[in-house]
Write a protein that holds these residues in place. Structure first.
Motif, PDB file in Angstrom:
ATOM      1  N   ASN A 154     -43.447  97.179 -63.719  1.00 15.51           N
ATOM      2  CA  ASN A 154     -41.993  97.093 -63.904  1.00 15.51           C
ATOM      3  C   ASN A 154     -41.685  96.343 -65.206  1.00 15.51           C
ATOM      4  O   ASN A 154     -42.206  95.262 -65.455  1.00 15.51           O
ATOM      5  CB  ASN A 154     -41.416  96.338 -62.695  1.00 15.51           C
ATOM      6  CG  ASN A 154     -39.927  96.136 -62.788  1.00 15.51           C
ATOM      7  OD1 ASN A 154     -39.430  95.570 -63.745  1.00 15.51           O
ATOM      8  ND2 ASN A 154     -39.204  96.579 -61.773  1.00 15.51           N
ATOM      9  N   ASP A 155     -40.816  96.927 -66.065  1.00 11.71           N
ATOM     10  CA  ASP A 155     -40.536  96.334 -67.379  1.00 11.71           C
ATOM     11  C   ASP A 155     -39.899  94.949 -67.298  1.00 11.71           C
ATOM     12  O   ASP A 155     -40.152  94.096 -68.143  1.00 11.71           O
ATOM     13  CB  ASP A 155     -39.638  97.269 -68.205  1.00 11.71           C
ATOM     14  CG  ASP A 155     -40.452  98.399 -68.831  1.00 11.71           C
ATOM     15  OD1 ASP A 155     -41.690  98.381 -68.678  1.00 11.71           O
ATOM     16  OD2 ASP A 155     -39.861  99.293 -69.461  1.00 11.71           O
ATOM     17  N   ASP A 156     -39.058  94.727 -66.273  1.00  8.48           N
ATOM     18  CA  ASP A 156     -38.438  93.399 -66.132  1.00  8.48           C
ATOM     19  C   ASP A 156     -39.502  92.338 -65.839  1.00  8.48           C
ATOM     20  O   ASP A 156     -39.416  91.203 -66.315  1.00  8.48           O
ATOM     21  CB  ASP A 156     -37.394  93.398 -64.996  1.00  8.48           C
ATOM     22  CG  ASP A 156     -36.197  94.266 -65.339  1.00  8.48           C
ATOM     23  OD1 ASP A 156     -35.975  94.488 -66.545  1.00  8.48           O
ATOM     24  OD2 ASP A 156     -35.508  94.740 -64.418  1.00  8.48           O
ATOM     25  N   VAL A 157     -40.501  92.720 -65.031  1.00  4.27           N
ATOM     26  CA  VAL A 157     -41.581  91.772 -64.705  1.00  4.27           C
ATOM     27  C   VAL A 157     -42.431  91.512 -65.951  1.00  4.27           C
ATOM     28  O   VAL A 157     -42.862  90.379 -66.197  1.00  4.27           O
ATOM     29  CB  VAL A 157     -42.448  92.294 -63.532  1.00  4.27           C
ATOM     30  CG1 VAL A 157     -43.595  91.334 -63.234  1.00  4.27           C
ATOM     31  CG2 VAL A 157     -41.592  92.500 -62.285  1.00  4.27           C
ATOM     32  N   LYS A 158     -42.662  92.555 -66.754  1.00  2.01           N
ATOM     33  CA  LYS A 158     -43.415  92.363 -68.010  1.00  2.01           C
ATOM     34  C   LYS A 158     -42.750  91.273 -68.850  1.00  2.01           C
ATOM     35  O   LYS A 158     -43.412  90.375 -69.367  1.00  2.01           O
ATOM     36  CB  LYS A 158     -43.449  93.674 -68.821  1.00  2.01           C
ATOM     37  CG  LYS A 158     -44.323  94.773 -68.254  1.00  2.01           C
ATOM     38  CD  LYS A 158     -44.340  95.972 -69.200  1.00  2.01           C
ATOM     39  CE  LYS A 158     -45.240  97.077 -68.681  1.00  2.01           C
ATOM     40  NZ  LYS A 158     -44.587  98.155 -68.013  1.00  2.01           N
ATOM     41  N   LEU A 159     -41.408  91.362 -68.983  1.00  2.00           N
ATOM     42  CA  LEU A 159     -40.683  90.375 -69.798  1.00  2.00           C
ATOM     43  C   LEU A 159     -40.756  88.986 -69.169  1.00  2.00           C
ATOM     44  O   LEU A 159     -40.973  87.986 -69.859  1.00  2.00           O
ATOM     45  CB  LEU A 159     -39.221  90.826 -69.976  1.00  2.00           C
ATOM     46  CG  LEU A 159     -38.352  89.926 -70.855  1.00  2.00           C
ATOM     47  CD1 LEU A 159     -38.910  89.829 -72.274  1.00  2.00           C
ATOM     48  CD2 LEU A 159     -36.909  90.437 -70.897  1.00  2.00           C
TER      49      LEU A 159
END
Length: 533
Positions: A154-159
């Protein structure tokens, strides 16, 4: 504690691979009872505390392994909140609570596998990151890495993880323990950690955030590593940083590109590591895309370094190799002229365009040939090509000045068996962009040989014969029938240009008539629209 411990052991053994037992527990609403065990966070009986933690974990694992239905029901009973409470206790002192964490994290793994799109609370992801940083236990590290891997899709978790410093944590751990990665288990753990850095960098926001941290320099330092996994990770990470023009220009100006080329020059053989080669070519392909970089990368020796790799026949490497070359010749006339007469290269491209089982390699081989023709000659003949397709052939002939230029590169290209056949065959590619590239390349061939007073009659006849032999009329007919509904204005103009250029030869006029090309052209919807305006 002794009674609950023995009951947990008994129920755990009964539930092992036993759906019938799990169903009975569910029917008795026994899962509510089992999950209440997770509320016991302070065991006063210190002698039996560790045994209780182990058998509780074993029982719940064996029960929840019963599949999706049981996992979803556990979610309704707030299992995630209960687990998070336990993990919060564990994080407060990872070393002291190691056994508690080792027997709790597997439950998160089982839930992850059985509940689709299970997104952890942000705080839980941060806690997993903290456990990874603090723990010296490889089993615990592996569990945290695997859970974070799944969440970081998930991109939000990456950030979130990027901002929490997880990549720097992993870098520091790998630097500390890299000399100990001698067993298969330790090496697998190291790879998992490396992959997580690269995964976090695949997110746009996380990549931009990390670009401003020490990670860029850390990854550059790994280019000097003798460890293949750290080296490959450094290359993959830099390739991910090279996803914007400004980053690419920085990496060329600061000689990171030269380091990548140096690594490739030592790893460009048939027996070298395929994953590393693929990573290097991906990074270099990205670096060569911005116009300001092309000259510097060519001068640094990119082409000389990658041409020996034509002997490699691993499809993923070939695909990246051809894509890198294609990006490099964009707008580089001198290089395109040079490569067009590289017999080894063109013969290999013709071979791959016909016989690759890998569609990407076939497509890239054809596209590279078309791009070489375009970027070698388009500036020489661009003003000859009409921008509207409705110019009569006789007017076209009047427009051609007796300008001469060096045709030797193109002459050598078309002398190679199968080269013209490949360009004609490309007309019926599945993709519109490739159909258009084929039309541009074929228009250039016509202008250089059929419509140029300075060209020799023999060359013109050879090209006409080749067009007839490889059934250019049939291919054009197929192209119009297959793609007329989706053709863009540019393709239609290039198609008209090509057919008009072919009409300067009587032999080809007859050939086109046999395939009814004039009538088919009139059926293209976009042309009908032009006419009715």
């Amino acid at each position: 504690m002794e009674l609950p411990i023995q009951i947990c052991r008994a129920l755990g053994n009964i539930c092992y691979l036993n759906d019938e037992a799990r169903d009975i527990i569910l029917a008795l609403k026994g899962d509510e009872v089992l999950l209440k065990l997770l509320d016991i966070t302070n065991v006063t009986d210190k002698e039996n505390a560790l045994q209780f933690i182990k058998v509780r974990g074993g029982l719940l694992s064996n029960y929840l392994l019963g599949g999706e239905g049981l996992a979803k029901r556990a979610m309704e009973l707030k299992i995630m909140e209960k687990l998070q409470n336990i993990i919060t206790i564990g994080v407060s002192n990872v070393e002291e609570h190691e056994d508690l964490l080792l027997n709790t994290l597997p439950l998160l793994s089982i839930l992850t596998e059985n509940v689709a799109d299970l997104n952890f609370d942000a705080n839980l992801n941060i806690q997993l990151s903290r456990i990874l940083a603090a723990s010296k236990n490889p089993d615990l590290a592996e569990m945290c890495l695997e859970l974070l891997h799944y969440q970081a899709e998930n991109d939000d978790v990456k950030l979130l993880l990027a901002k929490d410093g997880l990549c720097e944590t992993i870098y520091n751990l790998l630097e500390k323990y890299k000399t100990l990665a001698s067993t298969n288990e330790a090496r697998a753990l190291m790879k998992l950690a490396c992959e997580l850095i690269v995964l976090i960098l695949t997110g746009d926001e996380s990549m931009h955030f990390l670009y401003s941290t020490t990670l860029l320099k850390n990854m550059e330092d790994w280019l000097d590593s003798s460890d293949i996994d750290l080296l490959t990770t450094g290359v993959l990470a830099l390739g991910n940083f090279a996803r914007t023009d400004s980053h690419c220009i920085y990496m060329v100006e600061n000689k990171i590109m030269n380091k990548l080329l140096e690594v490739l020059s030592k790893n460009n053989g048939v027996k070298d590591d395929v994953r590393l080669q693929h990573a290097l070519l991906s990074a270099l392909r990205n670096l060569v895309i911005p116009k300001p970089n092309k000259g510097a990368v060519i001068q640094a020796g990119l082409v000389q370094t990658i041409l020996p790799m034509l002997e490699i026949h691993q499809p993923p490497v070939v695909f990246k190799l051809l894509g890198t070359l294609r990006m490099t010749v964009d707008g580089q006339e001198k290089l395109a002229l040079e490569l067009l007469k590289n017999k080894t290269l063109i013969e290999q491209l013709v071979h791959w365009s016909k016989s690759s089982d890998y569609a990407g390699v076939t497509g890239e081989s054809l596209r590279l040939m078309a791009w070489l023709i375009k970027h070698a000659y388009l500036t020489k003949i661009a003003y000859i090509l009409p921008r509207k397709g409705d110019v009569p052939t006789e007017q076209l002939a009047e427009k051609l000045p007796p300008l001469d230029y060096d045709r030797s590169s193109l002459k050598e290209f078309i002398a190679i068996d199968g080269s013209i056949e490949a360009m004609v065959g490309m007309l019926t590619s599945q993709h519109l962009v490739m159909q258009n590239e084929a039309l541009i390349a074929l228009c250039i061939l016509c202008v250089v040989y059929l419509n140029n007073a300075a060209a020799s009659a023999e060359d013109a006849v050879n090209l006409q014969d080749a067009f007839v032999k490889y059934e250019v009329g049939k291919k054009l007919s197929e192209l119009i029938k297959k793609s007329s509904d989706t053709m863009t204005k540019e393709i239609v103009e290039n198609l008209q240009n090509f057919t008009n250029l072919l009409k300067s030869s009587e032999k080809l006029v007859v050939h086109l008539e046999q395939h009814n090309i004039n009538e088919l052209l009139k059926s293209i919807p976009i042309l009908v629209e032009y006419c009715t305006l």
